[in-house]
Write a protein that holds these residues in place. Sequence first.
Motif, PDB file in Angstrom:
ATOM      1  N   TYR A  15      28.157  39.640  46.878  1.00 38.49           N
ATOM      2  CA  TYR A  15      28.956  40.119  45.747  1.00 38.49           C
ATOM      3  C   TYR A  15      28.796  41.626  45.609  1.00 38.49           C
ATOM      4  CZ  TYR A  15      29.476  35.291  44.071  1.00 38.49           C
ATOM      5  OH  TYR A  15      29.796  33.961  43.951  1.00 38.49           O
ATOM      6  N   VAL A  18      30.871  42.680  39.241  1.00 39.12           N
ATOM      7  CA  VAL A  18      31.327  41.556  38.418  1.00 39.12           C
ATOM      8  C   VAL A  18      31.811  42.166  37.113  1.00 39.12           C
ATOM      9  CG1 VAL A  18      30.717  39.392  37.293  1.00 39.12           C
ATOM     10  CG2 VAL A  18      29.624  40.014  39.473  1.00 39.12           C
ATOM     11  N   VAL A  31      34.757  40.327  41.252  1.00 42.22           N
ATOM     12  CA  VAL A  31      35.149  39.089  40.595  1.00 42.22           C
ATOM     13  C   VAL A  31      34.981  39.283  39.092  1.00 42.22           C
ATOM     14  CG1 VAL A  31      34.581  37.616  42.553  1.00 42.22           C
ATOM     15  CG2 VAL A  31      32.840  38.078  40.819  1.00 42.22           C
ATOM     16  N   THR A  32      35.744  38.578  38.323  1.00 40.34           N
ATOM     17  CA  THR A  32      35.621  38.676  36.874  1.00 40.34           C
ATOM     18  C   THR A  32      34.382  37.911  36.412  1.00 40.34           C
ATOM     19  OG1 THR A  32      36.881  36.667  36.411  1.00 40.34           O
ATOM     20  CG2 THR A  32      38.141  38.736  36.680  1.00 40.34           C
ATOM     21  N   GLN A  35      35.147  34.220  36.648  1.00 40.28           N
ATOM     22  CA  GLN A  35      35.063  33.707  38.014  1.00 40.28           C
ATOM     23  C   GLN A  35      33.603  33.558  38.444  1.00 40.28           C
ATOM     24  OE1 GLN A  35      37.555  36.897  39.746  1.00 40.28           O
ATOM     25  NE2 GLN A  35      38.588  35.278  40.898  1.00 40.28           N
ATOM     26  N   PHE A  36      32.830  34.570  38.153  1.00 40.98           N
ATOM     27  CA  PHE A  36      31.428  34.570  38.554  1.00 40.98           C
ATOM     28  C   PHE A  36      30.684  33.383  37.940  1.00 40.98           C
ATOM     29  CE2 PHE A  36      27.033  36.458  38.178  1.00 40.98           C
ATOM     30  CZ  PHE A  36      26.752  36.431  39.533  1.00 40.98           C
ATOM     31  N   HIS A  39      31.443  30.322  39.841  1.00 42.15           N
ATOM     32  CA  HIS A  39      30.748  30.318  41.130  1.00 42.15           C
ATOM     33  C   HIS A  39      29.290  29.906  40.945  1.00 42.15           C
ATOM     34  CE1 HIS A  39      33.672  33.492  43.047  1.00 42.15           C
ATOM     35  NE2 HIS A  39      34.292  32.411  42.588  1.00 42.15           N
ATOM     36  N   ARG A 222      37.976  38.933  45.384  1.00 45.33           N
ATOM     37  CA  ARG A 222      38.605  38.441  44.151  1.00 45.33           C
ATOM     38  C   ARG A 222      39.592  37.314  44.436  1.00 45.33           C
ATOM     39  NH1 ARG A 222      42.750  43.304  42.246  1.00 45.33           N
ATOM     40  NH2 ARG A 222      43.863  43.569  44.219  1.00 45.33           N
TER      41      ARG A 222
END
Length: 269
Positions: A15, A18, A31-32, A35-36, A39, A222
């Motif tokens: 990553y 974030v 990633v937002t 989203q994170f 995950h 993303r």
Amino acid sequence: MTGVGDDTAIPVLLYHAVMDGPPDWIAEFTVTPQQFGTHLDAVAESGRTPVTVSALADHLAGRAPLPSRPVLLTFDDGFADLPGPTAEALAVRGLAATAYLTTGALSPGGRSLLPPAPMMTLAQAAGLERSGMEVGSHTVTHAQLDTLPQRDLARELRDSRAALEDVLGHPVRHLAYPHGYNSGRVRRMAAAAGYETATAVRHALSSERDEAYRIARLIVRRSHTVADVENWLAGGGARVAPYRDGPRTVGWRWYRRARAVLRGPVFAG
């Protein structure tokens, strides 16, 4: 190999930032927070055990076994979210991780090739460790290491490690190559500088046969969905790195020359 599981695979996820609304230059690799979170929930529910790069290093060196079905979460550069919401999201789920910091981008007046972006400070590195995250080096300026003259390469490797050790108070064992770029010369210099491992990219799953100085990672973009992450966690979606370095590499004479460059007076201070 998408959709084909491999029980020997070790996913090492890479990553960057974030955050919402990242600068354009890093947006593809951001990633937002939402989203994170999905995950991390997928990791927690996967049956895999998150470990640090040190745990993988110990296993590759034959010092300690890995837990069954390990996974590694790694973070490059040192964006501003890392010591705050990102570290908190990991800690609340009890997930181990490793952060590789570009020291020149985090120091007041430091020199870095990274474009402007919200970054953490070097002084916050110790807080990352207190939150349960391991810290490694991502060089000083984020230069493409395989293009550098030997003295500049040595400076990137040595000075970044020294800066981190100064704020952490203990040896820094691990390196991540900026952009993933490396070569045999870069890997030998990393070993001579005292690093025990180095991570690359390679767009592959790692394994117990991976190379200690070219550990395979998968960049999380993303555009990747939680289904993509779940596929990697299941051991599918990418090839498996098929080999690792043995005790060969180069002769002692080359190693002594590299150590001389890394310790030489040209880098004093």
